[in-house]
Design a protein around this motif. Sequence first.
Motif, PDB file in Angstrom:
ATOM      1  N   TRP A   8       0.844  -1.194   0.000  1.00 18.63           N
ATOM      2  CA  TRP A   8       0.000   0.000   0.000  1.00 18.63           C
ATOM      3  C   TRP A   8       0.878   1.242   0.000  1.00 18.63           C
ATOM      4  N   ARG A   9       0.583   2.184  -0.895  1.00 17.75           N
ATOM      5  CA  ARG A   9       1.279   3.468  -0.938  1.00 17.75           C
ATOM      6  C   ARG A   9       0.226   4.561  -0.885  1.00 17.75           C
ATOM      7  N   SER A  10       0.117   5.234   0.249  1.00 12.60           N
ATOM      8  CA  SER A  10      -0.881   6.296   0.432  1.00 12.60           C
ATOM      9  C   SER A  10      -0.552   7.511  -0.414  1.00 12.60           C
ATOM     10  N   ASN A  11      -1.587   8.278  -0.743  1.00  9.25           N
ATOM     11  CA  ASN A  11      -1.393   9.551  -1.427  1.00  9.25           C
ATOM     12  C   ASN A  11      -0.707  10.521  -0.482  1.00  9.25           C
ATOM     13  N   PRO A  12       0.066  11.449  -1.047  1.00  8.28           N
ATOM     14  CA  PRO A  12       0.676  12.457  -0.172  1.00  8.28           C
ATOM     15  C   PRO A  12      -0.392  13.403   0.373  1.00  8.28           C
ATOM     16  N   GLY A  13      -0.174  13.850   1.574  1.00 11.28           N
ATOM     17  CA  GLY A  13      -1.120  14.793   2.173  1.00 11.28           C
ATOM     18  C   GLY A  13      -2.380  14.119   2.658  1.00 11.28           C
ATOM     19  N   VAL A  14      -2.995  14.732   3.596  1.00 11.91           N
ATOM     20  CA  VAL A  14      -4.233  14.201   4.168  1.00 11.91           C
ATOM     21  C   VAL A  14      -5.254  15.332   4.178  1.00 11.91           C
ATOM     22  N   PRO A  15      -6.471  15.068   3.698  1.00 12.93           N
ATOM     23  CA  PRO A  15      -7.468  16.132   3.718  1.00 12.93           C
ATOM     24  C   PRO A  15      -7.909  16.451   5.145  1.00 12.93           C
ATOM     25  N   LYS A  16      -8.278  17.681   5.334  1.00 11.61           N
ATOM     26  CA  LYS A  16      -8.846  18.081   6.612  1.00 11.61           C
ATOM     27  C   LYS A  16     -10.336  17.761   6.588  1.00 11.61           C
ATOM     28  N   HIS A  17     -10.909  17.697   7.766  1.00  9.05           N
ATOM     29  CA  HIS A  17     -12.346  17.447   7.879  1.00  9.05           C
ATOM     30  C   HIS A  17     -13.126  18.462   7.035  1.00  9.05           C
ATOM     31  N   ALA A  18     -12.683  19.702   7.031  1.00  5.93           N
ATOM     32  CA  ALA A  18     -13.359  20.759   6.263  1.00  5.93           C
ATOM     33  C   ALA A  18     -13.304  20.482   4.757  1.00  5.93           C
ATOM     34  N   ASP A  19     -12.209  19.869   4.268  1.00  3.77           N
ATOM     35  CA  ASP A  19     -12.094  19.515   2.845  1.00  3.77           C
ATOM     36  C   ASP A  19     -13.148  18.480   2.463  1.00  3.77           C
ATOM     37  N   ILE A  20     -13.338  17.513   3.342  1.00  3.57           N
ATOM     38  CA  ILE A  20     -14.323  16.451   3.081  1.00  3.57           C
ATOM     39  C   ILE A  20     -15.725  17.048   3.072  1.00  3.57           C
ATOM     40  N   ILE A  21     -16.019  17.903   4.039  1.00  8.19           N
ATOM     41  CA  ILE A  21     -17.336  18.545   4.098  1.00  8.19           C
ATOM     42  C   ILE A  21     -17.570  19.388   2.847  1.00  8.19           C
ATOM     43  N   ALA A  22     -16.552  20.103   2.396  1.00 10.34           N
ATOM     44  CA  ALA A  22     -16.689  20.926   1.183  1.00 10.34           C
ATOM     45  C   ALA A  22     -16.993  20.065  -0.040  1.00 10.34           C
ATOM     46  N   LEU A  23     -16.334  18.918  -0.161  1.00  9.40           N
ATOM     47  CA  LEU A  23     -16.592  18.007  -1.283  1.00  9.40           C
ATOM     48  C   LEU A  23     -18.014  17.450  -1.199  1.00  9.40           C
ATOM     49  N   GLU A  24     -18.430  17.085   0.000  1.00 14.72           N
ATOM     50  CA  GLU A  24     -19.793  16.583   0.193  1.00 14.72           C
ATOM     51  C   GLU A  24     -20.812  17.661  -0.169  1.00 14.72           C
ATOM     52  N   GLU A  25     -20.586  18.872   0.261  1.00 18.83           N
ATOM     53  CA  GLU A  25     -21.529  19.959  -0.039  1.00 18.83           C
ATOM     54  C   GLU A  25     -21.562  20.271  -1.529  1.00 18.83           C
ATOM     55  N   LEU A  26     -20.424  20.213  -2.189  1.00 22.66           N
ATOM     56  CA  LEU A  26     -20.348  20.459  -3.626  1.00 22.66           C
ATOM     57  C   LEU A  26     -21.245  19.503  -4.407  1.00 22.66           C
ATOM     58  N   HIS A  27     -21.278  18.241  -3.976  1.00 23.79           N
ATOM     59  CA  HIS A  27     -22.063  17.216  -4.684  1.00 23.79           C
ATOM     60  C   HIS A  27     -23.365  16.860  -3.973  1.00 23.79           C
ATOM     61  N   ASN A  28     -23.649  17.529  -2.859  1.00 22.80           N
ATOM     62  CA  ASN A  28     -24.846  17.272  -2.064  1.00 22.80           C
ATOM     63  C   ASN A  28     -24.932  15.791  -1.670  1.00 22.80           C
ATOM     64  N   ILE A  29     -23.834  15.291  -1.088  1.00 26.62           N
ATOM     65  CA  ILE A  29     -23.747  13.899  -0.652  1.00 26.62           C
ATOM     66  C   ILE A  29     -23.261  13.863   0.785  1.00 26.62           C
ATOM     67  N   GLY A  56      -4.875   5.867  -2.297  1.00 24.35           N
ATOM     68  CA  GLY A  56      -3.532   5.387  -2.562  1.00 24.35           C
ATOM     69  C   GLY A  56      -3.539   4.333  -3.648  1.00 24.35           C
ATOM     70  N   HIS A  57      -2.372   3.789  -3.856  1.00 19.83           N
ATOM     71  CA  HIS A  57      -2.174   2.832  -4.941  1.00 19.83           C
ATOM     72  C   HIS A  57      -1.568   1.555  -4.377  1.00 19.83           C
ATOM     73  N   PHE A  58      -1.980   0.437  -4.926  1.00 18.35           N
ATOM     74  CA  PHE A  58      -1.411  -0.844  -4.536  1.00 18.35           C
ATOM     75  C   PHE A  58      -0.327  -1.199  -5.531  1.00 18.35           C
ATOM     76  N   CYS A  59       0.860  -1.431  -5.042  1.00 23.67           N
ATOM     77  CA  CYS A  59       1.993  -1.762  -5.908  1.00 23.67           C
ATOM     78  C   CYS A  59       2.126  -3.269  -6.087  1.00 23.67           C
ATOM     79  N   GLY A  60       1.376  -4.045  -5.341  1.00 16.43           N
ATOM     80  CA  GLY A  60       1.445  -5.506  -5.428  1.00 16.43           C
ATOM     81  C   GLY A  60       0.125  -6.088  -5.846  1.00 16.43           C
ATOM     82  N   GLU A  61      -0.068  -7.338  -5.538  1.00 14.19           N
ATOM     83  CA  GLU A  61      -1.274  -8.062  -5.923  1.00 14.19           C
ATOM     84  C   GLU A  61      -2.267  -8.064  -4.773  1.00 14.19           C
TER      85      GLU A  61
END
Length: 151
Positions: free
Chosen positions: A9-30, A46-51
Amino acid sequence: MRLEELTKWRSNPGVPKHADIIALEELHNIRFPDDYRQYLIEYNGGHFCGEVFFSLGGKNLHVETLFGMHDTVPYCELCNKENMCVIDFNDPVEIVPIGNTSKNYLILMVVARDDGNGQIILKTYDEAYEAFDSFTEFVDNLKDRVATLGW
């Protein structure tokens, strides 16, 4: 959740803040389920480099990517326009692509505000299959070994 136990497992760089998630949810009304929100805060896709795979209907499906926020690869961005458009009749948004397999099938999550919230669906080129009842169940069913793909 046990993504850290999957050796490739290779995680994406950076971690969203709670406010980022809420903004995305509000943008799509989800509203993402709590287990998925926690996953975004801890791992942010992230991305899986193995099987790494899951089984569905007796077939093993290799997971390539779990989408996140602010991904460096535009295709892997959570709620990316290109991925959102492949789902017919999704206005208002009730289903969000959250990942893909090595065969480029989409891993979808129901984000409608009802009892089905959080259900995981696999969308192949012609069909959609109900796979898991929650994101946690999906992650718990990931296996880390060489898989034989049958689809």
